[in-house]
Design an enzyme around this catalytic site. Structure first.
Site, PDB file in Angstrom:
ATOM      1  CD  GLU A 181      32.892  34.669  45.506  1.00  0.00           C
ATOM      2  OE1 GLU A 181      32.663  34.259  46.672  1.00  0.00           O
ATOM      3  OE2 GLU A 181      34.042  34.770  45.051  1.00  0.00           O
TER       4      GLU A 181
ATOM      5  CB  THR B 226      36.837  39.157  38.689  1.00  0.00           C
ATOM      6  OG1 THR B 226      36.051  38.129  39.279  1.00  0.00           O
ATOM      7  CG2 THR B 226      38.300  38.767  38.712  1.00  0.00           C
TER       8      THR B 226
ATOM      9  NE  ARG C 218      43.998  36.628  44.664  1.00  0.00           N
ATOM     10  CZ  ARG C 218      43.643  35.869  45.687  1.00  0.00           C
ATOM     11  NH1 ARG C 218      43.937  36.221  46.906  1.00  0.00           N
ATOM     12  NH2 ARG C 218      42.995  34.733  45.504  1.00  0.00           N
TER      13      ARG C 218
ATOM     14  CD  GLU D 252      43.745  33.695  42.068  1.00  0.00           C
ATOM     15  OE1 GLU D 252      43.498  34.829  42.505  1.00  0.00           O
ATOM     16  OE2 GLU D 252      42.928  32.758  42.138  1.00  0.00           O
TER      17      GLU D 252
END
Ligand code: DMJ
Length: 668
Positions: free
Chosen positions: A560, A646, A297, A293
């Protein structure tokens, strides 16, 4: 006291004498004053004038006086000030702070005679020292009291500002001390399409403005109620965080949102975020964070902000953070731990993961950011770490050609044989494709690995429902679960993105597959009351694209489905993708918008849903960015020049055909 006692003694003696006198039936036994007391003849009248006995009432009064007097004397004895007691009280606190010189001295000299003059002088000097110490302590106490009083008089804001100033000073001093090491200058990759992306027609522009307004509402709310915290609770209107960030307060929303602000032209907000990062973003914190993460991020967000704006601070911070993640790779196999403590460097895995395993989608989603880090720093370590993971995976047997979601970093063996294109597996496949794309299609090893993996997935996991919906199920120990997660919906975009360059000229097939997944995921939205998609949906016993379990009916502002609409739009320009995107905008604005930002909802099938009270950082990083891009022209960040990580952070293609990355010579 002696005189009081003396008069008490004489007075009581007189009373005693009187008492005896009155009660005597025999001649007096005791001489009172050297004279004999004359005997009295019984029955003779006693003194009418000189009475020798007392009446009962008189006796009583005398006794009363006597007892009152005794009480007074006892009272005097117990309650009058007593020097010794006071002394003991005085020595309470000060004895702790100042050694009591007198008693010390007494102890030392107890067996000796005090020599007058010498001892007296010493004693005097010690007394003076003791006094001056006492004065100092008193003065200190008063000063502290005064300061505390002043602090209490200050408002919360003033206090906060003071704390902030002190904090900034400490940070500045630290910076001066170990100052960031200057990074070697590297050529900035060619940045194409950092433009406005004006869509041209007014209707699309209006829709895009609406999305920009939503971004501003999300940002402003976070700015007002959650600034510096990782995320926001839009109902409670305060900061929020989850275990992926440990107990840190690293402003995840700021870092995640930066590039979206930049792309949307929200420059004041971008500057505000940049200032916070310059002054507050510090990674020397005792917090156990998720390596995955933090990579997607924070490192992804900082690198994208650096490439878009050219501001060095973002690059420097990204590198500082990456250094803190490196200890996570210290495992027997080099497969990193899921979590690492940023301060101690100690790593471990999630307790819920199969047999102490690391997660495929976590250790398999580092490549893009780490290759950029090596490119920007000249440090081969990042590149080598991710290439080592690739090599290790390539050597392993894959059951049915599938990659299980779990791998033990100590033994190098697979955990449970579960395979998923959704949670736990998803971005591993995505990063194989993107490794190839970001290398300007020179990393053919990555492309081949992607193609093989997708081929096995298609064979074992992708099916058509009775109603004609294509779905991607989950593989569990040789059995296909006919369930698809919201997370899996990103795969529609991935298939479209990977269509060009696929083997055996199957580009058309993969574009078609992308379109089918997009359609299925749209159905999962359309079959709800709120027109927002559930977390997971089934294709079983007559139910299609619908959540069955209560705990799968939530929508947490995930991107998504919209991500797939955008990729499909870019490759096909079919207007239905903008139409579907607009439906999502309206639903989010209607059901997730609150005065304090945007919140997830707990049940998309309920017309009266409750909020989960979280504004996820990926809502600003991904959901709103993909929506904005969907209503922008293709000139904004073209896919030939940019690869989105992503978390939707765009990183420029590195022309690795012309550049040799440090460390790559020995790896390939
Ligand atoms: C994001 O943090 C990333 O897209 C990640 O890969 C998985 N999903 C979340 C948002 O749903």
């Amino acid at each position: 006291n002696v005189s009081v006692f003396h008069s008490y003694y004489s007075y009581s003696f007189v009373l005693y004498r009187a008492f005896l006198y009155q009660n005597m039936t025999t001649p007096a036994l005791l001489p009172l004053s050297g004279r004999r007391i004359p005997t009295l003849s019984p029955g003779a009248s006693s003194f009418p004038h000189h009475r020798a006995t007392l009446r009962l009432s008189e006796k009583f009064i005398l006794l009363l006086i006597l007892s009152a007097f005794i009480t007074l004397c006892f009272g005097a004895f117990f309650f009058l000030p007593d020097n010794s007691k006071h002394k003991r009280f005085d020595f309470g606190l000060e004895d702790v702070l100042i050694p009591h010189i007198e008693s010390e001295k007494e102890a030392r000299h107890s067996s000796r005679q005090v020599i007058h003059g010498v001892g007296g002088h010493d004693e005097h000097r010690h007394r003076e020292e003791e006094e001056s110490l006492r004065d100092k302590i008193r003065a200190d106490h008063e000063r502290a009291l005064q300061e505390a009083k002043e602090k209490l008089r200050k408002s919360k804001e003033e206090l906060k500002a003071e704390i902030q100033t002190e904090k900034t000073k400490v940070v500045e001093d630290l910076k001066k001390k170990d100052g960031p090491k200057p990074l070697p200058p590297v050529p900035m990759p060619k940045l194409v399409g950092v433009s406005d992306g004006d869509p041209g027609d007014s209707d699309t522009k209006e829709k895009r403005d609406k999305i920009r307004e939503m971004m501003k509402h999300a940002w402003d709310s976070y700015r007002q109620y959650g600034w510096g915290h990782n995320e926001l609770k839009p109902i409670a209107k305060k900061g929020h965080s989850t275990n992926i960030f440990g107990n840190s307060q690293m402003g995840a929303t700021i870092v995640d949102a930066l590039d979206t602000l930049y792309i949307m032209g929200l420059h004041d907000e971008f500057k505000d975020g940049q200032e916070w990062i310059e002054q507050n973003l510090d990674f020397s914190v005792n917090a156990e964070v998720s390596v995955f993460e933090v990579n997607i991020r924070f490192i992804g967000g900082l690198l994208a902000a650096y490439y878009l704006s050219g501001q060095e601070v973002f690059k420097v911070k990204a590198v500082q953070l990456a250094e803190k993640l490196l200890p996570a790779f210290n495992t027997p196999t080099g497969i990193p731990w899921a979590m690492v403590n940023l301060k101690s460097g100690v790593g471990r895995n999630w307790g819920w993961a199969s047999a102490g395993s690391s997660i495929l989608a976590e250790f398999g989603t580092l490549h893009m950011e780490f290759v950029h880090l090596t490119y920007l720093t000249g440090n081969p370590a990042y590149y080598q770490k991710v290439m080592h993971i690739r090599k290790l995976l390539a050597k392993m047997d894959r059951p049915n050609g599938l990659y299980p979601n779990y791998l033990n970093p100590r033994t190098g063996r697979w955990g449970q044989h579960h395979t998923s294109v959704g949670g736990l597996g998803d971005s591993f496949y995505e990063y194989l494709l993107k490794a190839w794309l970001m290398s300007d299609k020179t990393d053919t090893e990555a492309r081949k690995t992607y193609d093989d993996a997708i081929e096995a997935i298609e064979r074992h996991l992708i099916r058509k429902s009775n109603g004609g919906l294509t779905f991607i199920g989950e593989w569990k120990n040789g059995h296909l679960e006919r369930k698809m997660g919201h997370l899996t919906c990103f795969a529609g975009g991935m298939f479209a993105l990977g269509a060009d360059g696929s083997p055996d000229d199957k580009a058309g097939h993969y574009l078609q597959l992308g379109a089918e997944i997009a359609h299925t995921c749209h159905e999962s939205y359309d079959r709800t009351v709120l027109k927002l998609g559930p977390e997971a949906f089934k294709f079983d016993s007559g139910l299609e694209a619908v959540a069955v379990r209560q705990n799968e009916k939530y929508y947490i502002l995930r991107p998504e489905v919209i991500e797939t609409y955008w990729y499909m739009w870019r490759f096909t320009h079919d207007p239905k993708y903008r139409q579907w995107g607009w439906e999502a905008v309206q639903a989010i604005d209607k059901y997730c918008r609150v005065s304090g930002g945007f919140s997830g909802v707990k049940d998309v099938y309920s017309s009266n849903p409750t909020y989960d009270d979280v504004q996820q950082s990926f809502f600003l990083a991904e959901t709103l960015k993909y929506l904005y891009l969907l209503f922008s022209s293709d000139e904004l960040l073209p896919l030939e020049n940019w690869v989105f990580n992503t978390e939707a952070h765009p990183l420029p293609v590195l022309h690795l055909g012309n550049i040799t990355l440090p460390g790559s010579e020995t790896q390939r």
